[in-house]
Design an enzyme around this catalytic site. Structure first.
Site, short mmCIF file in Angstrom:
data_model
loop_
_atom_site.label_atom_id
_atom_site.label_comp_id
_atom_site.label_asym_id
_atom_site.label_seq_id
_atom_site.Cartn_x
_atom_site.Cartn_y
_atom_site.Cartn_z
N TYR A 33 -50.68 -116.17 -52.66
CA TYR A 33 -50.56 -117.49 -53.29
C TYR A 33 -51.82 -118.30 -53.08
O TYR A 33 -52.69 -117.94 -52.29
CB TYR A 33 -49.35 -118.25 -52.74
CG TYR A 33 -49.53 -118.81 -51.34
CD1 TYR A 33 -49.80 -120.16 -51.14
CD2 TYR A 33 -49.42 -117.99 -50.23
CE1 TYR A 33 -49.95 -120.69 -49.86
CE2 TYR A 33 -49.57 -118.50 -48.94
CZ TYR A 33 -49.84 -119.84 -48.76
OH TYR A 33 -49.99 -120.35 -47.50
N ARG A 100 -35.53 -101.80 -54.98
CA ARG A 100 -36.17 -101.85 -53.68
C ARG A 100 -36.73 -100.49 -53.25
O ARG A 100 -36.01 -99.50 -53.16
CB ARG A 100 -35.18 -102.35 -52.63
CG ARG A 100 -35.83 -102.61 -51.27
CD ARG A 100 -34.79 -103.09 -50.25
NE ARG A 100 -35.42 -103.48 -49.01
CZ ARG A 100 -35.78 -102.65 -48.03
NH1 ARG A 100 -35.57 -101.34 -48.18
NH2 ARG A 100 -36.35 -103.10 -46.93
N HIS A 102 -40.31 -99.26 -50.70
CA HIS A 102 -41.50 -99.72 -49.99
C HIS A 102 -42.77 -99.40 -50.76
O HIS A 102 -43.73 -100.17 -50.74
CB HIS A 102 -41.56 -99.07 -48.60
CG HIS A 102 -40.65 -99.72 -47.60
ND1 HIS A 102 -39.29 -99.58 -47.65
CD2 HIS A 102 -40.91 -100.53 -46.54
CE1 HIS A 102 -38.73 -100.26 -46.66
NE2 HIS A 102 -39.70 -100.85 -45.96
N LYS A 143 -54.25 -114.74 -48.25
CA LYS A 143 -53.24 -115.80 -48.32
C LYS A 143 -51.93 -115.19 -48.83
O LYS A 143 -51.51 -115.39 -49.97
CB LYS A 143 -53.74 -116.92 -49.24
CG LYS A 143 -53.11 -118.29 -48.95
CD LYS A 143 -53.89 -119.36 -49.68
CE LYS A 143 -53.25 -120.74 -49.55
NZ LYS A 143 -53.27 -121.28 -48.19
N GLU A 176 -56.79 -120.98 -36.02
CA GLU A 176 -56.54 -122.05 -36.99
C GLU A 176 -55.19 -122.66 -36.68
O GLU A 176 -54.62 -122.40 -35.62
CB GLU A 176 -56.62 -121.49 -38.41
CG GLU A 176 -55.68 -120.32 -38.67
CD GLU A 176 -55.90 -119.69 -40.04
OE1 GLU A 176 -56.61 -120.26 -40.87
OE2 GLU A 176 -55.32 -118.61 -40.28
#
Length: 289
Positions: A33, A100, A102, A143, A176
């Site tokens: 994102y 589903r 992996h 991210k 961070e």
């Protein structure tokens, strides 16, 4: 609209949007994102955010369903649909939809966007933070949507009446915050963690560094430690929601406050950049044209 959700070409108010159960985000948090502020219908630093978004997807081999320019065009169109031009623009891409498994689902990813009214803090009020060991993995430069450690750290800060959690690795190296970058001023110089696999290369971080250099403030992108944090002249926290905040307490101990004029110079520079870049009421101009 008061807010907006978008998913693969469909959009509506957030509470009316529905997402397929087989989107891989539900099973694995399999996606990346990015996000940033919008003022007067101008999305701030959109090129930098979109570049980082595409880089995150590339590092996880996610196939983007749009080009960079198509995404920027879409975001600029969507912000027009809200009643206010001051918004927080969030977007993510998940690996795809399938039963589903992996192993990767073949094909292009699913694009999500959310828009909500929001204002950017001017950074004039100091914040309190806590410290906590960094239990995240070694892909913090991407991210991703796998944010459970950050969620828990943010909740711990909230429970203690604080704004953020500053994270550190074994040995005390500061990385961070739960959802921000962290920096210190020592001997009039800005120190910030290097952009390795332990931190996200923040867009606000990059703007902070650039403004410091323009102001003649030396910058060192080198590791620093908890001892340095507690002895710093100032502690700064930056993010796309809060461009430059000053910390005055860490774990209940008073810190910083030794370079107020320097902090104010930096804070004003980064906030003024945002204000100047978003002053034109782009939404009204585009509507009129």
């Amino acid at each position: 609209m008061k807010n907006l959700g978008y998913y693969n070409g469909k959009f509506d108010e957030l509470d009316k949007m529905m997402i397929p159960m087989n989107d891989r985000v539900h099973w694995f948090g399999d996606g990346v994102y990015d996000a940033g502020p919008c003022r007067n219908y101008n999305i701030f630093a959109i090129d930098e955010h979109v570049d980082r978004f595409f880089n995150s997807a590339s590092l996880l081999d996610i196939v983007m369903p749009v080009t960079k320019q198509e995404l920027k065009n879409l975001l600029n169109e969507l912000v027009q649909k809200l009643d206010t031009g001051n918004q927080f623009v969030y977007y993510q891409v998940t690996r795809g939809t399938g039963v589903r498994n992996h192993a990767f689902t073949p094909g292009a990813g699913n694009l999500w966007v959310t828009l909500v009214p929001a204002e950017v803090s001017d950074g004039t009020e100091p914040i309190q933070v806590i410290t906590e060991e960094d239990t995240r993995f070694h892909h913090c430069n991407i991210k991703t949507l796998n944010l459970i450690p950050s969620v828990m750290a943010a909740e711990h800060a909230k429970q203690k009446g604080c704004k953020e959690t500053i994270l550190y690795r074994p040995g005390g190296r500061v990385t961070e915050c739960a959802h921000s970058n962290c920096h210190i001023i020592k001997n009039g110089k800005l120190f910030t963690a290097p952009t390795d696999e332990l931190i996200l290369p923040g867009i606000a971080r990059a703007h902070l560094i650039r403004k410091c250099k323009e102001l003649g403030i030396a910058v060192s992108e080198t590791p620093y430690y908890l001892k340095d944090l507690m002895e710093a002249e100032e502690i700064l926290v930056t993010s796309s929601s809060n461009f430059c905040l000053r910390v005055d307490k860490v774990d209940g101990i008073s810190v910083g406050g030794k370079q107020p004029e320097l902090f104010e110079k930096i804070r004003k520079a980064v906030v003024d950049e945002f204000i100047t870049a978003t002053n034109v009421e782009a939404g009204k101009i585009r509507t009129a044209s």
